[in-house]
Design a protein around this motif. Structure first.
Motif, PDB file in Angstrom:
ATOM      1  N   VAL A 102       0.862  -1.183   0.000  1.00 50.84           N
ATOM      2  CA  VAL A 102       0.000   0.000   0.000  1.00 50.84           C
ATOM      3  C   VAL A 102       0.899   1.233   0.000  1.00 50.84           C
ATOM      4  N   VAL A 116      -3.544   0.872   8.460  1.00 48.76           N
ATOM      5  CA  VAL A 116      -3.981   0.295   7.190  1.00 48.76           C
ATOM      6  C   VAL A 116      -4.700  -0.999   7.529  1.00 48.76           C
ATOM      7  N   TRP A 141       4.243   1.037   2.175  1.00 51.89           N
ATOM      8  CA  TRP A 141       4.203  -0.179   2.987  1.00 51.89           C
ATOM      9  C   TRP A 141       4.334  -1.401   2.068  1.00 51.89           C
ATOM     10  N   ILE A 153      -7.784   3.286   5.048  1.00 52.39           N
ATOM     11  CA  ILE A 153      -6.775   4.031   5.799  1.00 52.39           C
ATOM     12  C   ILE A 153      -7.535   4.724   6.928  1.00 52.39           C
ATOM     13  N   ALA A 169      -3.720   6.952  -3.155  1.00 54.69           N
ATOM     14  CA  ALA A 169      -3.630   5.760  -2.327  1.00 54.69           C
ATOM     15  C   ALA A 169      -3.628   4.569  -3.292  1.00 54.69           C
ATOM     16  N   VAL A 171      -3.135   0.469  -3.947  1.00 52.45           N
ATOM     17  CA  VAL A 171      -3.169  -0.852  -3.320  1.00 52.45           C
ATOM     18  C   VAL A 171      -2.722  -1.877  -4.360  1.00 52.45           C
TER      19      VAL A 171
END
Length: 463
Positions: A102, A116, A141, A153, A169, A171
């Motif tokens: 992430v 997270v 991360w 988040i 953001a 993923v």
């Protein structure tokens, strides 16, 4: 800030069939070699979150909707309501997925503490990672191990007095919980630069907005702003004296905001001495105009990361402040980036009318001891570049490269006393610095308002 979370080792149950055992062993060997080459187990995982449905606990205003954090556009963002904890941002990945990474790109309003989390049913949440001392910038991360359809988040403490705000953001993982293969991702993160180099461009200038507008043909800051915008960098830096003469909030709104203010959201400023002349108080108009952009950590000095670079924005009006000096030392000790650039208003060395400013020498020493690469300054209204040198002005290959870029719009100053190690000086033609960075190198051009390249620097490798 780059953060890591370790995942538990996977167990592989051997097959009783000899042939299958041999094939499995061969595949494992190949996979191990690939992981060694990429340096990260999740390097080939596709981006799952781009354009997916998103919700949030709140939004600051129209234009800051949750979907803005998942649209792949680094200039748009989600922003929560201000002044309230907790707040959250959530994305529906569309199917159960194994999430391995992430990446969060914070706006100036960042989270000091957040989690997270992942969920299969949008009701029960499992924690993947926890941040308790965030400082904004980019949090990446990696090595995560979680399965679910929904990821959020969850911010529990703001880093500023504002809200929470994310430009992007991202993923990464594999849909349906499947194991990734060596096939390259079909939806890579967006980039305007060659992949794998960490390349990006920055525009910088100091001494910018005189009290004039584009209605006057002699007004320069509309022209430097137009050239800066044509370059379209990853972000903009200002090296102080952003607004003349007293940097009042009303002047920022009447002049700076009409030109350089167009890309304010992508600007990372520092104050100059003119910002201290405001009758409302030192830096009052500056702070009111830029807000959390200039005070992301509650002080007029801050840092952030881009690629393999660590950028440090300092207030050279208060280099006698022990808190700022200690923060700088701690910040340099924390960074894991391979390249370091700092910028502030007063140059240690200058051939212009202000000349050398010894107030910057202790900071130079701290930066030099930390093997910093680049320092950018304003104050003197000309362009100048120096050979790498140490804080005492001795040329050395492991020294700091200094550039004075005070030609953003204020009246030019003449060159007066040429300093040792000064390699190029230009006074008269207004312009901006176009800095090009990779993971290991940097170079730059001084570009005039007419688009002509007035000077090109060498390519240097990071210390």
């Amino acid at each position: 800030m780059r953060l890591y979370a370790s995942a538990p080792p996977r167990r592989t149950t051997p097959s009783p069939a000899f042939l299958l055992t041999v094939v499995t062993a061969a595949l494992c060997l190949i996979g191990g070699l690939l992981l060694a080459a990429t340096g990260r187990a999740d390097a080939a995982d596709p981006l799952l979150s781009r354009g997916k449905p998103a919700t949030a606990s709140s939004i600051e205003d129209t234009g800051y909707e949750p979907a803005k954090a998942f649209d792949g556009d680094g200039t748009t963002r989600w922003a929560s309501a201000e002044g309230s904890d907790p707040q959250w941002l959530k994305v529906d990945l569309g199917a159960p997925s194994a999430v391995s990474r992430v990446k969060l790109v914070w706006e100036a309003a960042y989270a000091k503490a957040y989690r997270v989390e992942i969920s299969a049913d949008n009701a029960t949440w499992t924690r993947l990672a926890t941040e308790t001392a965030g400082n904004g910038g980019t949090d990446d991360w990696t090595g995560l191990a979680g399965k679910g359809r929904y990821l959020r988040i969850y911010g529990t403490a703001r880093g500023t007095s504002y809200g929470y705000s994310l430009y992007e953001a991202e993923v990464y993982g594999t849909p349906d919980g499947t194991t990734p293969t060596s096939t390259p991702p079909t939806t890579p993160p967006p980039t305007s630069q060659p992949p794998g180099t960490g390349a990006f461009t920055v525009v910088a200038a100091g001494d910018i907005a005189a009290q004039c507008t584009a209605s006057s043909s002699s007004c320069a800051h509309p022209k430097t702003a137009a050239q800066a915008q044509r370059i379209n960098p990853a972000f903009y830096l200002t090296m102080g004296d952003n607004q003349y003469d007293d940097a009042r909030l009303s002047d920022y709104r009447n002049y700076y905001d009409k030109t350089w203010g167009v890309f304010k959201a992508k600007t990372r400023p520092v104050p100059g001495n003119h910002e201290t002349y405001d009758p409302a108080g030192p830096l009052a108009g500056y702070k009111s105009y830029f807000g959390a952009i200039a005070y992301p950590q509650g002080e007029p000095y801050y840092s952030y990361d881009q690629g393999n670079w660590h950028f440090i924005a300092l207030d050279s009006n208060s280099f006698d402040d022990p808190d700022q000096i200690q923060w700088l030392k701690d910040d340099l000790a924390r960074t894991t980036k391979g390249c370091v650039a700092a910028y502030f208003h007063h140059p240690l060395y200058s051939s212009g009318g202000h000349g050398n400013d010894p107030v910057s020498k202790p900071v130079w020493q701290i930066l030099y001891d930390a093997k910093a690469d680049l320092v950018l300054n304003g104050h003197d209204h000309h362009y100048e570049r120096f050979a790498p040198q140490d804080p005492n002005g001795r040329a050395t290959a492991d020294g700091i490269l200094e550039i004075v870029g005070g030609m953003g719009g204020a009246e030019p100053y003449p060159i007066e006393t040429v300093q040792p190690n000064s390699q190029k000086r230009i006074s008269g033609p207004y312009g901006v610095l176009k800095l090009d960075f990779t993971d290991t190198t940097y170079t730059w051009q001084y570009v005039g308002t007419d688009g002509q390249v007035r000077d090109t620097g060498p390519t240097y490798t990071c210390h």
